[in-house]
Design a protein around this motif. Sequence first.
Motif, PDB file in Angstrom:
ATOM      1  N   ALA A   1      44.596  -6.225  69.261  1.00 18.41           N
ATOM      2  CA  ALA A   1      43.195  -6.158  69.647  1.00 18.41           C
ATOM      3  C   ALA A   1      42.766  -7.495  70.224  1.00 18.41           C
ATOM      4  O   ALA A   1      43.256  -8.548  69.817  1.00 18.41           O
ATOM      5  CB  ALA A   1      42.308  -5.785  68.465  1.00 18.41           C
ATOM      6  N   MET A   2      41.839  -7.443  71.161  1.00 14.20           N
ATOM      7  CA  MET A   2      41.214  -8.637  71.696  1.00 14.20           C
ATOM      8  C   MET A   2      39.715  -8.397  71.772  1.00 14.20           C
ATOM      9  O   MET A   2      39.262  -7.256  71.829  1.00 14.20           O
ATOM     10  CB  MET A   2      41.770  -8.995  73.077  1.00 14.20           C
TER      11      MET A   2
ATOM     12  N   ALA B   1      35.016  -5.641  71.386  1.00 10.93           N
ATOM     13  CA  ALA B   1      36.445  -5.682  71.094  1.00 10.93           C
ATOM     14  C   ALA B   1      37.130  -4.487  71.735  1.00 10.93           C
ATOM     15  O   ALA B   1      36.502  -3.444  71.961  1.00 10.93           O
ATOM     16  CB  ALA B   1      36.695  -5.695  69.587  1.00 10.93           C
ATOM     17  N   ILE B   2      38.409  -4.652  71.998  1.00 14.89           N
ATOM     18  CA  ILE B   2      39.200  -3.582  72.585  1.00 14.89           C
ATOM     19  C   ILE B   2      40.605  -3.635  72.006  1.00 14.89           C
ATOM     20  O   ILE B   2      41.184  -4.704  71.842  1.00 14.89           O
ATOM     21  CB  ILE B   2      39.218  -3.680  74.128  1.00 14.89           C
ATOM     22  N   THR B   3      41.142  -2.475  71.676  1.00 17.17           N
ATOM     23  CA  THR B   3      42.499  -2.386  71.161  1.00 17.17           C
ATOM     24  C   THR B   3      43.479  -2.251  72.316  1.00 17.17           C
ATOM     25  O   THR B   3      43.101  -2.011  73.464  1.00 17.17           O
ATOM     26  CB  THR B   3      42.659  -1.201  70.210  1.00 17.17           C
ATOM     27  N   SER B   4      44.755  -2.397  71.996  1.00 13.50           N
ATOM     28  CA  SER B   4      45.788  -2.233  73.013  1.00 13.50           C
ATOM     29  C   SER B   4      45.746  -0.843  73.626  1.00 13.50           C
ATOM     30  O   SER B   4      46.114  -0.668  74.790  1.00 13.50           O
ATOM     31  CB  SER B   4      47.169  -2.496  72.412  1.00 13.50           C
ATOM     32  N   GLY B   5      45.302   0.141  72.848  1.00 16.21           N
ATOM     33  CA  GLY B   5      45.187   1.496  73.343  1.00 16.21           C
ATOM     34  C   GLY B   5      43.920   1.783  74.116  1.00 16.21           C
ATOM     35  O   GLY B   5      43.761   2.897  74.629  1.00 16.21           O
ATOM     36  N   GLY B   6      43.013   0.814  74.187  1.00 17.04           N
ATOM     37  CA  GLY B   6      41.818   0.971  74.990  1.00 17.04           C
ATOM     38  C   GLY B   6      40.565   1.373  74.243  1.00 17.04           C
ATOM     39  O   GLY B   6      39.523   1.587  74.874  1.00 17.04           O
ATOM     40  N   ARG B   7      40.614   1.489  72.928  1.00 14.22           N
ATOM     41  CA  ARG B   7      39.417   1.825  72.164  1.00 14.22           C
ATOM     42  C   ARG B   7      38.498   0.618  72.100  1.00 14.22           C
ATOM     43  O   ARG B   7      38.937  -0.494  71.821  1.00 14.22           O
ATOM     44  CB  ARG B   7      39.791   2.299  70.767  1.00 14.22           C
TER      45      ARG B   7
ATOM     46  N   ILE C   1      33.671  -4.070  77.927  1.00 17.96           N
ATOM     47  CA  ILE C   1      34.919  -4.796  77.749  1.00 17.96           C
ATOM     48  C   ILE C   1      36.056  -3.949  78.294  1.00 17.96           C
ATOM     49  O   ILE C   1      36.069  -2.724  78.149  1.00 17.96           O
ATOM     50  CB  ILE C   1      35.155  -5.170  76.274  1.00 17.96           C
ATOM     51  N   SER C   2      37.008  -4.589  78.929  1.00 15.47           N
ATOM     52  CA  SER C   2      38.176  -3.903  79.447  1.00 15.47           C
ATOM     53  C   SER C   2      39.384  -4.814  79.309  1.00 15.47           C
ATOM     54  O   SER C   2      39.250  -6.022  79.123  1.00 15.47           O
ATOM     55  CB  SER C   2      37.979  -3.475  80.906  1.00 15.47           C
ATOM     56  N   ARG C   3      40.559  -4.220  79.420  1.00 15.10           N
ATOM     57  CA  ARG C   3      41.786  -4.976  79.241  1.00 15.10           C
ATOM     58  C   ARG C   3      42.830  -4.526  80.245  1.00 15.10           C
ATOM     59  O   ARG C   3      43.038  -3.331  80.437  1.00 15.10           O
ATOM     60  CB  ARG C   3      42.311  -4.800  77.809  1.00 15.10           C
ATOM     61  N   ASP C   4      43.470  -5.500  80.872  1.00 13.31           N
ATOM     62  CA  ASP C   4      44.571  -5.248  81.779  1.00 13.31           C
ATOM     63  C   ASP C   4      45.838  -5.682  81.054  1.00 13.31           C
ATOM     64  O   ASP C   4      46.194  -6.861  81.053  1.00 13.31           O
ATOM     65  CB  ASP C   4      44.394  -6.019  83.086  1.00 13.31           C
ATOM     66  N   ASN C   5      46.494  -4.736  80.411  1.00 13.74           N
ATOM     67  CA  ASN C   5      47.670  -5.073  79.609  1.00 13.74           C
ATOM     68  C   ASN C   5      48.807  -5.640  80.451  1.00 13.74           C
ATOM     69  O   ASN C   5      49.556  -6.499  79.985  1.00 13.74           O
ATOM     70  CB  ASN C   5      48.148  -3.839  78.838  1.00 13.74           C
TER      71      ASN C   5
ATOM     72  N   THR D   1      45.171  -9.764  80.317  1.00 11.43           N
ATOM     73  CA  THR D   1      43.842 -10.283  80.562  1.00 11.43           C
ATOM     74  C   THR D   1      42.794  -9.308  80.046  1.00 11.43           C
ATOM     75  O   THR D   1      42.922  -8.093  80.233  1.00 11.43           O
ATOM     76  CB  THR D   1      43.613 -10.537  82.058  1.00 11.43           C
ATOM     77  N   VAL D   2      41.772  -9.837  79.403  1.00  7.02           N
ATOM     78  CA  VAL D   2      40.651  -9.037  78.951  1.00  7.02           C
ATOM     79  C   VAL D   2      39.401  -9.520  79.671  1.00  7.02           C
ATOM     80  O   VAL D   2      39.258 -10.716  79.952  1.00  7.02           O
ATOM     81  CB  VAL D   2      40.490  -9.097  77.415  1.00  7.02           C
ATOM     82  N   TYR D   3      38.504  -8.592  79.978  1.00 10.92           N
ATOM     83  CA  TYR D   3      37.300  -8.898  80.725  1.00 10.92           C
ATOM     84  C   TYR D   3      36.072  -8.474  79.937  1.00 10.92           C
ATOM     85  O   TYR D   3      36.115  -7.560  79.118  1.00 10.92           O
ATOM     86  CB  TYR D   3      37.291  -8.168  82.070  1.00 10.92           C
ATOM     87  N   LEU D   4      34.970  -9.130  80.214  1.00 11.02           N
ATOM     88  CA  LEU D   4      33.681  -8.721  79.690  1.00 11.02           C
ATOM     89  C   LEU D   4      32.698  -8.692  80.844  1.00 11.02           C
ATOM     90  O   LEU D   4      32.293  -9.744  81.345  1.00 11.02           O
ATOM     91  CB  LEU D   4      33.189  -9.663  78.591  1.00 11.02           C
TER      92      LEU D   4
END
Length: 115
Positions: free
Chosen positions: A33-34, A50-56, A69-73, A77-80
Amino acid sequence: QVLLVESGGGLVQPGGSLRLSCAASGTISGIYAMGWYRQAPGKQREAVAAITSGGRTTYADSVKGRFTISRDNANNTVYLQMNSLKPEDTAVYYCNAQRLKVSYWGQGTQVTVSS
């Protein structure tokens, strides 16, 4: 073992938008999570999103409907994305990464919302 570097902060007028980025490097395996936290002078540190590796995703009530919040695995990189910013959003924003029993923190980036 995990380095986090935030960017994208700055000065914006009320109602404006900013996008924060957090790039992770090092041993990224095991990070499940990030998230983003913020701390204003004289106030407690607050969990924002917060966002998990699975996108929750989860959000603080104060930012629901305004922040995303989003994440580019692939790029670690994580964005807000912050829209409809208010003066009370002014704070230093910190990126967080969670490994089992260990948390990692970035250096922070200043967001100032003022006319």
